[in-house]
Design a protein around this motif. Structure first.
Motif, PDB file in Angstrom:
ATOM      1  N   VAL A   1      21.149  75.785  -5.686  1.00  0.00           N
ATOM      2  CA  VAL A   1      22.390  76.354  -6.221  1.00  0.00           C
ATOM      3  C   VAL A   1      22.001  77.349  -7.300  1.00  0.00           C
ATOM      4  CG1 VAL A   1      24.553  75.891  -7.431  1.00  0.00           C
ATOM      5  CG2 VAL A   1      23.709  74.268  -5.723  1.00  0.00           C
ATOM      6  N   SER A   2      22.318  78.614  -7.071  1.00  0.00           N
ATOM      7  CA  SER A   2      21.924  79.652  -8.026  1.00  0.00           C
ATOM      8  C   SER A   2      22.762  79.564  -9.291  1.00  0.00           C
ATOM      9  CB  SER A   2      22.095  81.038  -7.394  1.00  0.00           C
ATOM     10  OG  SER A   2      23.473  81.338  -7.228  1.00  0.00           O
ATOM     11  N   ALA A   3      22.276  80.209 -10.350  1.00  0.00           N
ATOM     12  CA  ALA A   3      22.996  80.203 -11.628  1.00  0.00           C
ATOM     13  C   ALA A   3      24.372  80.844 -11.484  1.00  0.00           C
ATOM     14  CB  ALA A   3      22.166  80.931 -12.681  1.00  0.00           C
ATOM     15  N   THR A   4      24.478  81.918 -10.693  1.00  0.00           N
ATOM     16  CA  THR A   4      25.784  82.576 -10.532  1.00  0.00           C
ATOM     17  C   THR A   4      26.750  81.689  -9.759  1.00  0.00           C
ATOM     18  OG1 THR A   4      24.863  83.739  -8.603  1.00  0.00           O
ATOM     19  CG2 THR A   4      24.915  84.938 -10.694  1.00  0.00           C
ATOM     20  N   GLN A   5      26.258  80.911  -8.806  1.00  0.00           N
ATOM     21  CA  GLN A   5      27.126  79.982  -8.081  1.00  0.00           C
ATOM     22  C   GLN A   5      27.609  78.863  -8.995  1.00  0.00           C
ATOM     23  OE1 GLN A   5      24.529  78.917  -4.890  1.00  0.00           O
ATOM     24  NE2 GLN A   5      25.040  80.705  -3.641  1.00  0.00           N
ATOM     25  N   LEU A   6      26.697  78.335  -9.821  1.00  0.00           N
ATOM     26  CA  LEU A   6      27.102  77.301 -10.770  1.00  0.00           C
ATOM     27  C   LEU A   6      28.135  77.853 -11.743  1.00  0.00           C
ATOM     28  CD1 LEU A   6      26.721  74.423 -11.886  1.00  0.00           C
ATOM     29  CD2 LEU A   6      24.946  75.361 -13.404  1.00  0.00           C
ATOM     30  N   ALA A   7      27.931  79.096 -12.197  1.00  0.00           N
ATOM     31  CA  ALA A   7      28.886  79.718 -13.120  1.00  0.00           C
ATOM     32  C   ALA A   7      30.268  79.830 -12.486  1.00  0.00           C
ATOM     33  CB  ALA A   7      28.382  81.089 -13.541  1.00  0.00           C
ATOM     34  N   ALA A   8      30.316  80.230 -11.204  1.00  0.00           N
ATOM     35  CA  ALA A   8      31.604  80.338 -10.513  1.00  0.00           C
ATOM     36  C   ALA A   8      32.276  78.983 -10.395  1.00  0.00           C
ATOM     37  CB  ALA A   8      31.399  80.948  -9.128  1.00  0.00           C
ATOM     38  N   LEU A   9      31.476  77.945 -10.136  1.00  0.00           N
ATOM     39  CA  LEU A   9      32.012  76.587 -10.019  1.00  0.00           C
ATOM     40  C   LEU A   9      32.578  76.119 -11.363  1.00  0.00           C
ATOM     41  CD1 LEU A   9      32.401  73.949  -8.458  1.00  0.00           C
ATOM     42  CD2 LEU A   9      30.022  73.371  -8.991  1.00  0.00           C
ATOM     43  N   ILE A  10      31.832  76.337 -12.447  1.00  0.00           N
ATOM     44  CA  ILE A  10      32.292  75.940 -13.782  1.00  0.00           C
ATOM     45  C   ILE A  10      33.572  76.685 -14.151  1.00  0.00           C
ATOM     46  CG2 ILE A  10      31.719  76.041 -16.243  1.00  0.00           C
ATOM     47  CD1 ILE A  10      28.787  75.526 -15.438  1.00  0.00           C
ATOM     48  N   ALA A  11      33.642  77.965 -13.798  1.00  0.00           N
ATOM     49  CA  ALA A  11      34.847  78.745 -14.093  1.00  0.00           C
ATOM     50  C   ALA A  11      36.062  78.156 -13.393  1.00  0.00           C
ATOM     51  CB  ALA A  11      34.633  80.196 -13.677  1.00  0.00           C
ATOM     52  N   ARG A  12      35.905  77.718 -12.144  1.00  0.00           N
ATOM     53  CA  ARG A  12      37.028  77.131 -11.402  1.00  0.00           C
ATOM     54  C   ARG A  12      37.465  75.807 -12.030  1.00  0.00           C
ATOM     55  NH1 ARG A  12      36.939  81.484 -10.336  1.00  0.00           N
ATOM     56  NH2 ARG A  12      36.698  82.528  -8.303  1.00  0.00           N
TER      57      ARG A  12
ATOM     58  N   ILE B   1      18.315  77.219   0.106  1.00  0.00           N
ATOM     59  CA  ILE B   1      17.310  77.960  -0.647  1.00  0.00           C
ATOM     60  C   ILE B   1      18.005  78.778  -1.725  1.00  0.00           C
ATOM     61  CG2 ILE B   1      15.664  78.174   1.273  1.00  0.00           C
ATOM     62  CD1 ILE B   1      16.709  81.018   1.687  1.00  0.00           C
ATOM     63  N   LEU B   2      17.250  79.134  -2.744  1.00  0.00           N
ATOM     64  CA  LEU B   2      17.787  79.959  -3.809  1.00  0.00           C
ATOM     65  C   LEU B   2      17.971  81.390  -3.311  1.00  0.00           C
ATOM     66  CD1 LEU B   2      18.501  80.410  -6.804  1.00  0.00           C
ATOM     67  CD2 LEU B   2      16.101  80.883  -7.220  1.00  0.00           C
ATOM     68  N   VAL B   3      19.204  81.883  -3.435  1.00  0.00           N
ATOM     69  CA  VAL B   3      19.501  83.257  -3.036  1.00  0.00           C
ATOM     70  C   VAL B   3      20.097  83.976  -4.239  1.00  0.00           C
ATOM     71  CG1 VAL B   3      20.812  84.744  -1.490  1.00  0.00           C
ATOM     72  CG2 VAL B   3      19.936  82.556  -0.667  1.00  0.00           C
ATOM     73  N   LYS B   4      19.556  85.121  -4.576  1.00  0.00           N
ATOM     74  CA  LYS B   4      20.109  85.895  -5.681  1.00  0.00           C
ATOM     75  C   LYS B   4      21.407  86.560  -5.218  1.00  0.00           C
ATOM     76  CE  LYS B   4      15.805  86.869  -8.115  1.00  0.00           C
ATOM     77  NZ  LYS B   4      14.903  87.909  -8.647  1.00  0.00           N
ATOM     78  N   ARG B   5      22.492  86.272  -5.920  1.00  0.00           N
ATOM     79  CA  ARG B   5      23.785  86.832  -5.555  1.00  0.00           C
ATOM     80  C   ARG B   5      24.472  87.345  -6.807  1.00  0.00           C
ATOM     81  NH1 ARG B   5      24.910  85.235  -0.360  1.00  0.00           N
ATOM     82  NH2 ARG B   5      23.922  83.311   0.385  1.00  0.00           N
ATOM     83  N   SER B   6      25.348  88.333  -6.630  1.00  0.00           N
ATOM     84  CA  SER B   6      26.154  88.816  -7.736  1.00  0.00           C
ATOM     85  C   SER B   6      27.199  87.758  -8.061  1.00  0.00           C
ATOM     86  CB  SER B   6      26.838  90.124  -7.356  1.00  0.00           C
ATOM     87  OG  SER B   6      27.792  89.894  -6.330  1.00  0.00           O
TER      88      SER B   6
END
Length: 504
Positions: free
Chosen positions: A383-394, A418-423
């Motif tokens: 789980v990438s940092a940006t995905q975790l951030a989106a989850l926390i925001a929700r 796998i870790l994927v870099k995403r915006s």
């Protein structure tokens, strides 16, 4: 590397006496420096190479050879001194430490004795919620010896001189530690520092980070007891086991009326016991004297300042910044700077979700738990940092509950793989898709919630009457019925507010 979060129970345990005795522990850590060649020669350093293929004439101490100082080793010593607030000696001396072992070709080891290159300093860390500090006596440069090989030779010993001359920084503490928990926490913090600044790869299995624990016991307030040195502890697990066994053994000896003899001991992981290897030498036994082949090591202030300017942000500095910039407790900030990868993961998450404390809680809790279980580092988090951030925001905006958030996190962990870099935008779409596919979106429609609440109130007159009579448990029972009727999708905070309003 696993993420380790020490708990309060460990701190409580460390403060207790062992059978009425106080434990006293000091450490000597041999840190292999990350140079490409040896400390006094140009021979390469390659772990696992064929025996005696990484040793040159200088390492073999052939007649007529002279040592030449590796400036890269000195620079790494300066880095370490700056990292732990030490004094960098403007002038230090190399000495000959005399002893006779088959794997020491010269019959002496080039080390530093009276004037080491790094003097003083301290290492700070948390044990549970308690902040600890261990004072350092010194850190000095020296060369490693070779290695005696027993396992492949029936009745004989082979000598591999590949390690001879490998650059080491020996880091020596005051006897400031009072339990195996505290000793392991110190060793982990020191390991973090040397790997963070890049002066050592920290590979304990390959011997890059070797710890010797000097252990003694005494009655509280008494004189220091006779110490025994446990050599070459190459894992944190064995370190704790060895110290605990040694403490118990020494107490048993004293209680039986026997005196502790100063000695060097080894830990046997198979039996969980320490065993004496030889009597422990004192400095006088090594007959130190200045090495006539090496001039004094002079470090100009300009060199120190250049090294300082090129160093990465130190973990303690970064932790202080996390406290000031993100408003985190000091404990959180220290934990999040266990590694560069963990710190970077937190910063990306916190900046993307704008909720640093929630990000800290998730990273120190659920994320670390899953990484430890799968034996992964933060750099390999599914789980990438940006995905975790989106989850926390929700979760923060009330779109899903915290429990639903854990379900989404588990789904992301398994499905992403796998870790994927995403915006941030792409990560938010992925998280939202999981929420929709799992039907986890919270019910925030006040009209629909009010209808459910009215139905629950009408169906549970006894609970309503009990609540109005002052029984808070009845209110919780009503909330449970509402959450059940909404299939867990109602916003708990909104339910509490609306129910209180209706009942009052």
């Amino acid at each position: 590397m696993k993420t380790i979060v020490l708990n309060a129970a460990a701190a409580e345990k460390s403060s207790k006496l062992v059978q009425g005795y106080e434990v006293v522990i000091g450490f000597e850590t041999h840190t292999q420096l990350s140079t490409q060649s040896k400390i006094f020669s140009r021979a390469p350093i390659a772990f696992g190479a064929e025996p005696n293929t990484q040793a040159c004439a200088v390492d073999l101490a052939l007649p007529g050879t002279l040592p030449v100082m590796n400036s890269g080793a000195v620079e790494r010593a300066i880095q370490f001194g700056l990292a732990i607030g030490s004094t960098i000696a403007p002038r230090s001396i190399f000495a000959r430490k005399n002893y006779f072992y088959p794997d020491l070709p010269k019959g002496y080891q080039i080390s530093q004795f009276e004037i080491p290159v790094v003097q003083g300093g301290s290492v700070e860390f948390f044990l549970g919620d308690e902040k600890k500090s261990v004072r350092l006596v010194r850190a000095h440069l020296e060369e490693d010896a070779g290695k005696s090989l027993h396992e492949d030779f029936i009745g004989q010993t082979g000598i591999d001189l590949n390690r001879a001359g490998t650059p080491l920084l020996e880091i020596v503490t005051e006897p400031d530690m009072r339990s195996s928990d505290e000793a392991v926490a110190y060793a982990k913090e020191l390991h973090k520092i040397v790997t963070w600044i890049g002066i050592c790869d920290g590979n304990m299995q390959e011997g890059s980070f070797r710890c010797d624990a000097n252990v003694s016991v005494r009655k509280p307030g008494g004189l220091l007891g006779t110490r025994r040195e446990i050599k070459n502890l190459n894992s944190f697990k064995f370190m704790q086991q060895a110290i605990d066994y040694e403490v118990r053994w020494q107490i048993e000896q004293i209680e039986d009326g026997r005196a502790i003899q100063q000695a060097t001991v080894l830990f046997d992981p198979d039996t969980g016991e320490t065993r004496s290897m030889r009597t422990k030498e004192d400095a006088a036994d090594y007959r130190y004297f200045p090495d006539p082949d090496l001039p004094p090591l002079v470090i100009a202030p300009e060199w120190i300042e250049r090294v300082r300017s090129e160093m990465t942000e130190l973990p303690r500095v970064m932790a202080a910044r996390f406290v000031s910039d993100y408003g985190l407790p000091e404990y959180d900030a220290t934990t999040l700077t266990q590694s560069k990868a963990m710190a970077a993961y937190f910063e990306i998450t916190a900046q993307a979700c704008k909720q640093p404390k929630l990000a800290s809680n998730w990273i120190m809790g659920e994320v670390s738990r899953r990484l430890n279980a799968d034996e992964l580092g933060f750099e390999a988090s599914p789980v990438s940092a940006t995905q975790l951030a989106a989850l926390i925001a929700r979760i923060h905006e009330g779109a899903i509950s915290n429990n639903a958030g854990k379900q989404v996190f588990d789904a992301l962990w398994v499905d992403e793989g796998i870790l994927v870099k995403r915006s941030s935008e792409e990560a938010a779409k992925i998280v939202d898709a999981f929420i929709e596919s799992k039907g986890l979106k919270q019910m925030n429609d006040s009209g629909a919630l009010e209808k459910i609440i009215d139905e629950v109130i009408a169906a549970n007159p006894d609970n309503v009457a009990q609540f109005k009579a002052g029984k808070d448990k009845a209110f919780n029972a009503l909330v449970g019925q509402i959450m059940k009727a909404s299939k867990g999708k109602a916003n708990p905070q909104q339910v509490n507010e609306l129910l209180h309003k209706k009942l009052s």
